[in-house]
Write a protein that holds these residues in place. Structure first.
Motif, mmCIF file in Angstrom:
data_model
loop_
_atom_site.group_PDB
_atom_site.id
_atom_site.type_symbol
_atom_site.label_atom_id
_atom_site.label_comp_id
_atom_site.label_asym_id
_atom_site.label_seq_id
_atom_site.Cartn_x
_atom_site.Cartn_y
_atom_site.Cartn_z
ATOM 1 N N GLU A 80 0.840 -1.204 0.000
ATOM 2 C CA GLU A 80 0.000 0.000 0.000
ATOM 3 C C GLU A 80 0.871 1.248 0.000
ATOM 4 N N ASP A 81 0.528 2.209 -0.837
ATOM 5 C CA ASP A 81 1.223 3.489 -0.847
ATOM 6 C C ASP A 81 1.083 4.143 0.529
ATOM 7 N N LEU A 82 2.175 4.703 1.046
ATOM 8 C CA LEU A 82 2.178 5.253 2.396
ATOM 9 C C LEU A 82 1.175 6.395 2.551
ATOM 10 N N ALA A 83 1.132 7.320 1.596
ATOM 11 C CA ALA A 83 0.176 8.431 1.682
ATOM 12 C C ALA A 83 -1.263 7.925 1.625
ATOM 13 N N ASP A 84 -1.504 6.890 0.823
ATOM 14 C CA ASP A 84 -2.844 6.299 0.776
ATOM 15 C C ASP A 84 -3.210 5.688 2.125
ATOM 16 N N ALA A 85 -2.241 5.073 2.791
ATOM 17 C CA ALA A 85 -2.495 4.480 4.109
ATOM 18 C C ALA A 85 -2.870 5.554 5.129
ATOM 19 N N VAL A 86 -2.188 6.699 5.067
ATOM 20 C CA VAL A 86 -2.514 7.801 5.979
ATOM 21 C C VAL A 86 -3.950 8.256 5.742
ATOM 22 N N ARG A 87 -4.306 8.456 4.486
ATOM 23 C CA ARG A 87 -5.673 8.880 4.159
ATOM 24 C C ARG A 87 -6.707 7.842 4.602
ATOM 25 N N ARG A 88 -6.395 6.565 4.388
ATOM 26 C CA ARG A 88 -7.305 5.490 4.777
ATOM 27 C C ARG A 88 -7.555 5.502 6.286
ATOM 28 N N ARG A 89 -6.492 5.594 7.080
ATOM 29 C CA ARG A 89 -6.659 5.561 8.542
ATOM 30 C C ARG A 89 -7.361 6.814 9.053
ATOM 31 N N ALA A 90 -7.079 7.964 8.472
ATOM 32 C CA ALA A 90 -7.772 9.188 8.893
ATOM 33 C C ALA A 90 -9.271 9.062 8.644
ATOM 34 N N ALA A 91 -9.648 8.462 7.533
ATOM 35 C CA ALA A 91 -11.065 8.256 7.233
ATOM 36 C C ALA A 91 -11.678 7.224 8.174
ATOM 37 N N GLN A 92 -10.962 6.115 8.412
ATOM 38 C CA GLN A 92 -11.485 5.053 9.266
ATOM 39 C C GLN A 92 -11.606 5.485 10.726
ATOM 40 N N GLU A 93 -10.535 6.069 11.272
ATOM 41 C CA GLU A 93 -10.496 6.392 12.694
ATOM 42 C C GLU A 93 -11.254 7.664 13.040
ATOM 43 N N LEU A 94 -11.249 8.643 12.121
ATOM 44 C CA LEU A 94 -11.734 9.978 12.462
ATOM 45 C C LEU A 94 -12.801 10.517 11.519
ATOM 46 N N GLY A 95 -13.087 9.811 10.444
ATOM 47 C CA GLY A 95 -14.054 10.299 9.471
ATOM 48 C C GLY A 95 -13.579 11.507 8.701
ATOM 49 N N LEU A 96 -12.276 11.673 8.561
ATOM 50 C CA LEU A 96 -11.705 12.872 7.938
ATOM 51 C C LEU A 96 -11.180 12.602 6.534
ATOM 52 N N ARG A 97 -11.418 13.569 5.638
ATOM 53 C CA ARG A 97 -10.736 13.622 4.347
ATOM 54 C C ARG A 97 -9.577 14.582 4.514
ATOM 55 N N LEU A 98 -8.384 14.124 4.189
ATOM 56 C CA LEU A 98 -7.194 14.954 4.367
ATOM 57 C C LEU A 98 -6.890 15.743 3.105
ATOM 58 N N GLU A 99 -6.447 16.980 3.301
ATOM 59 C CA GLU A 99 -6.032 17.856 2.208
ATOM 60 C C GLU A 99 -4.610 18.327 2.484
ATOM 61 N N ALA A 100 -3.953 18.809 1.456
ATOM 62 C CA ALA A 100 -2.623 19.432 1.576
ATOM 63 C C ALA A 100 -1.692 18.605 2.456
ATOM 64 N N MET A 101 -1.645 17.302 2.218
ATOM 65 C CA MET A 101 -0.786 16.425 3.018
ATOM 66 C C MET A 101 0.657 16.515 2.533
ATOM 67 N N SER A 102 1.584 16.610 3.489
ATOM 68 C CA SER A 102 2.999 16.603 3.119
ATOM 69 C C SER A 102 3.806 15.844 4.158
ATOM 70 N N LEU A 103 4.928 15.340 3.709
ATOM 71 C CA LEU A 103 5.844 14.554 4.530
ATOM 72 C C LEU A 103 6.814 15.500 5.224
ATOM 73 N N VAL A 104 6.939 15.395 6.549
ATOM 74 C CA VAL A 104 7.833 16.314 7.273
ATOM 75 C C VAL A 104 8.996 15.614 7.966
ATOM 76 N N LEU A 105 8.825 14.369 8.376
ATOM 77 C CA LEU A 105 9.910 13.604 8.998
ATOM 78 C C LEU A 105 9.967 12.224 8.336
ATOM 79 N N PRO A 106 10.609 12.124 7.179
ATOM 80 C CA PRO A 106 10.581 10.862 6.442
ATOM 81 C C PRO A 106 11.337 9.728 7.117
ATOM 82 N N ALA A 107 12.337 10.046 7.911
ATOM 83 C CA ALA A 107 13.197 9.011 8.487
ATOM 84 C C ALA A 107 12.997 8.841 9.994
ATOM 85 N N PHE A 108 11.873 9.294 10.528
ATOM 86 C CA PHE A 108 11.651 9.165 11.971
ATOM 87 C C PHE A 108 11.580 7.692 12.372
ATOM 88 N N ARG A 109 12.286 7.378 13.444
ATOM 89 C CA ARG A 109 12.299 6.018 13.997
ATOM 90 C C ARG A 109 12.284 6.123 15.510
#
Length: 194
Positions: A80-109
């Motif tokens: 699954e594409d990572l950005a698609d996964a973020v959108r999927r979980r936001a919709a499932q958990e919170l009922g939200l459609r996300l806009e203007a999504m951007s990556l800010v910490l790509p290597a966070f561990r």
């Protein structure tokens, strides 16, 4: 699009130390005292008034039950594409459609251990997004939520005045005063997330 389940069980992507996929396992069995490194994500969602959505994890969740944390987090399904996964979980958990999504910490561990010895061990790229939707939380995932001005939220967490999940604290230490103004290159993502 790849679905997040295989035979009815939600799957997570296991990683080696360089972030390459080395297998999959059921999400329900991945968190324990020797949790293997796996792929996840976090997202901070802001409303049109500049407030960030902070959520309280459901009290029956196996990791950090009842902890306040960032807006949404989760695990991409294998393929699954990572950005698609973020959108999927936001919709499932919170009922939200996300806009203007951007990556800010790509290597966070991070790695964190609960009082009972349960471990979180994740490569967890961090996103920011905006929404104008009303929150409709799934009670299986979210017990409560609040909209908090970003500067107030960040300051209260970094000063120790607000109890928050360990990954959220670490993320805020690495994020700037306005992470919605900048993004890091996708090329810094773990290879399994590219």
């Amino acid at each position: 699009m790849t679905t997040p389940t295989s035979g009815g069980a939600e799957q997570v992507v296991l990683l080696d130390e360089e972030g390459h996929a080395v297998g999959v396992t059921d999400k329900a069995t991945v968190h324990h005292r020797a949790t293997p490194l796996h792929l996840a994500f976090s997202c901070y969602v802001r409303d049109p008034d500049g407030r960030v959505l902070v959520t309280r994890r459901a009290t029956h969740k196996p990791t950090w039950p009842g902890a306040w944390t960032n807006s949404v987090c989760g695990h991409p399904a294998p393929g699954e594409d990572l950005a698609d996964a973020v959108r999927r979980r936001a919709a499932q958990e919170l009922g939200l459609r996300l806009e203007a999504m951007s990556l800010v910490l790509p290597a966070f561990r991070y790695r964190a251990v609960m009082a009972d010895g349960t471990v979180e061990n994740e490569m967890c790229p961090v996103f920011v997004a905006t929404t104008a939707d009303a929150v409709r939380p799934d009670p299986d995932e979210v017990d409560d939520f609040a909209w908090v001005p970003w500067p107030e939220f960040r300051t209260s967490v970094l000063s120790g005045g607000r109890e928050i999940s360990p990954w959220c604290r670490e993320q805020l230490q690495a994020m700037g005063a306005d992470p919605w103004e900048a993004g890091d290159p996708v090329g810094l993502l773990p290879p399994a997330a590219r």
